[in-house]
Design a protein around this motif. Structure first.
Motif, PDB file in Angstrom:
ATOM      1  N   ASP A  41     -53.020 -65.258  59.481  1.00 33.28           N
ATOM      2  CA  ASP A  41     -51.572 -65.045  59.479  1.00 33.28           C
ATOM      3  C   ASP A  41     -50.928 -65.663  60.711  1.00 33.28           C
ATOM      4  OD1 ASP A  41     -51.632 -63.530  57.155  1.00 33.28           O
ATOM      5  OD2 ASP A  41     -51.906 -61.638  58.248  1.00 33.28           O
ATOM      6  N   MET A  44     -46.095 -61.887  62.927  1.00 29.08           N
ATOM      7  CA  MET A  44     -45.055 -61.193  62.158  1.00 29.08           C
ATOM      8  C   MET A  44     -44.543 -60.018  62.988  1.00 29.08           C
ATOM      9  SD  MET A  44     -46.488 -61.093  58.218  1.00 29.08           S
ATOM     10  CE  MET A  44     -48.124 -60.436  58.614  1.00 29.08           C
ATOM     11  N   ASP A  46     -42.588 -56.174  63.315  1.00 26.63           N
ATOM     12  CA  ASP A  46     -42.873 -54.902  62.653  1.00 26.63           C
ATOM     13  C   ASP A  46     -42.209 -54.805  61.289  1.00 26.63           C
ATOM     14  OD1 ASP A  46     -44.377 -54.148  64.815  1.00 26.63           O
ATOM     15  OD2 ASP A  46     -42.841 -52.862  65.717  1.00 26.63           O
ATOM     16  N   GLU A  48     -41.400 -57.248  59.234  1.00 29.68           N
ATOM     17  CA  GLU A  48     -42.102 -58.132  58.300  1.00 29.68           C
ATOM     18  C   GLU A  48     -43.422 -57.506  57.846  1.00 29.68           C
ATOM     19  OE1 GLU A  48     -40.802 -62.682  59.424  1.00 29.68           O
ATOM     20  OE2 GLU A  48     -42.183 -61.645  60.794  1.00 29.68           O
ATOM     21  N   ARG A  49     -44.125 -56.874  58.758  1.00 34.34           N
ATOM     22  CA  ARG A  49     -45.390 -56.234  58.389  1.00 34.34           C
ATOM     23  C   ARG A  49     -45.149 -55.055  57.448  1.00 34.34           C
ATOM     24  NH1 ARG A  49     -49.744 -57.969  61.263  1.00 34.34           N
ATOM     25  NH2 ARG A  49     -50.942 -56.102  60.760  1.00 34.34           N
ATOM     26  N   ARG A  50     -44.095 -54.283  57.692  1.00 31.23           N
ATOM     27  CA  ARG A  50     -43.775 -53.166  56.797  1.00 31.23           C
ATOM     28  C   ARG A  50     -43.401 -53.684  55.409  1.00 31.23           C
ATOM     29  NH1 ARG A  50     -41.497 -50.739  61.499  1.00 31.23           N
ATOM     30  NH2 ARG A  50     -39.476 -51.723  61.077  1.00 31.23           N
ATOM     31  N   ALA A  53     -46.534 -54.838  53.677  1.00 24.90           N
ATOM     32  CA  ALA A  53     -47.315 -53.676  53.252  1.00 24.90           C
ATOM     33  C   ALA A  53     -46.692 -53.021  52.024  1.00 24.90           C
ATOM     34  CB  ALA A  53     -47.419 -52.666  54.391  1.00 24.90           C
ATOM     35  N   LEU A 107     -52.907 -54.479  57.422  1.00 25.85           N
ATOM     36  CA  LEU A 107     -51.496 -54.368  57.799  1.00 25.85           C
ATOM     37  C   LEU A 107     -51.177 -53.024  58.444  1.00 25.85           C
ATOM     38  CD1 LEU A 107     -49.966 -56.003  54.598  1.00 25.85           C
ATOM     39  CD2 LEU A 107     -49.846 -56.954  56.915  1.00 25.85           C
ATOM     40  N   ASP A 163     -47.268 -64.470  56.317  1.00 28.94           N
ATOM     41  CA  ASP A 163     -48.325 -63.642  55.723  1.00 28.94           C
ATOM     42  C   ASP A 163     -49.180 -64.465  54.762  1.00 28.94           C
ATOM     43  OD1 ASP A 163     -49.965 -61.728  54.703  1.00 28.94           O
ATOM     44  OD2 ASP A 163     -48.387 -60.354  54.098  1.00 28.94           O
ATOM     45  N   SER A 166     -52.109 -62.138  52.593  1.00 24.84           N
ATOM     46  CA  SER A 166     -51.629 -61.482  51.370  1.00 24.84           C
ATOM     47  C   SER A 166     -51.375 -62.515  50.282  1.00 24.84           C
ATOM     48  CB  SER A 166     -50.339 -60.711  51.644  1.00 24.84           C
ATOM     49  OG  SER A 166     -50.552 -59.643  52.541  1.00 24.84           O
TER      50      SER A 166
END
Length: 214
Positions: A41, A44, A46, A48-50, A53, A107, A163, A166
């Motif tokens: 990756d 990213m 926070d 973007e990660r949420r 996810a 993630l 990402d 993913s």
């Protein structure tokens, strides 16, 4: 000569499938994840990660539903070859389940708390479709997989640009789902009319809207 499973053996197998589907980290993939160590990756934040996810949680719940659907259909399918096809497709869906679970852990997130509810609903739908007839059951598989494929394509666009892991998982899932849909139609599955597919789409919106955060 293959030994025919007793009713007790079948119950144990079904219970084991339920546990492997619903217990976090219990599913074991037969194929390595497409998100190989070489796929990395980009940074990213926070948010973007949420978001990533949330999308992967939707896909994980989709695979929980697929397991329940195939399990319910396999129990009520009339022809042995149709039951075998359901079992083979379910095996590949286990790979998807495990890959999504692994990605959620990467993630720093978890599967949906609503998975048992959606599993029960999907199992009932699958069993009912199988009881109506193999042609309807296979048609339901094809329609479901086509719908899942559209979701995956949408998520590939919506994922954060950085990402890549993913995205690698979803690309392979999309290939597998298209293959399952084609096999179901070739095996004699009925092509569902537009109103039925629209109803299925509305039900899927309930799932995607609820598990993105829960």
């Amino acid at each position: 000569m293959n030994r025919q499973l007793s009713r007790t053996d079948n119950l144990i197998h079904q219970f084991d499938t339920v546990l492997r589907t619903l217990v976090p980290h219990a599913a074991q993939a037969s194929r390595p994840s497409p998100a190989t160590p070489e796929v990395r990756d980009e940074p990213m934040d926070d948010e973007e990660r949420r978001h990533a996810a949330g999308l992967m949680r939707i896909n994980h719940t989709g695979e929980v539903c697929a397991q329940a659907l195939y399990q319910g259909q396999g129990l009520t399918a009339k022809l042995p070859e149709v039951r075998g096809q359901m079992e083979e497709a379910a095996s590949e869906e286990i790979d998807h389940l495990a890959w999504c679970d692994e990605r959620l852990r990467e993630l720093g997130d978890r599967p949906s708390l609503l998975n048992p509810l959606f599993y029960a609903a999907s199992f009932g739908i699958g069993a009912a479709a199988g009881a109506v007839g193999d042609r309807v059951s296979l048609g339901f598989v094809a329609a479901t997989e086509e719908q899942v494929g559209r979701h995956l394509e949408e998520h590939l666009v919506r994922l954060p640009a950085g990402d890549h892991r993913s995205r690698a998982v979803l690309r392979q899932m999309a290939i597998d789902e298209a293959h399952h849909a084609q096999l179901a139609l070739e095996a004699g599955g009925a092509r569902f009319p537009v109103p039925v597919k629209f109803g299925m789409k509305l039900m899927s919106k309930v799932m995607t809207g609820s598990v993105y955060r829960v």
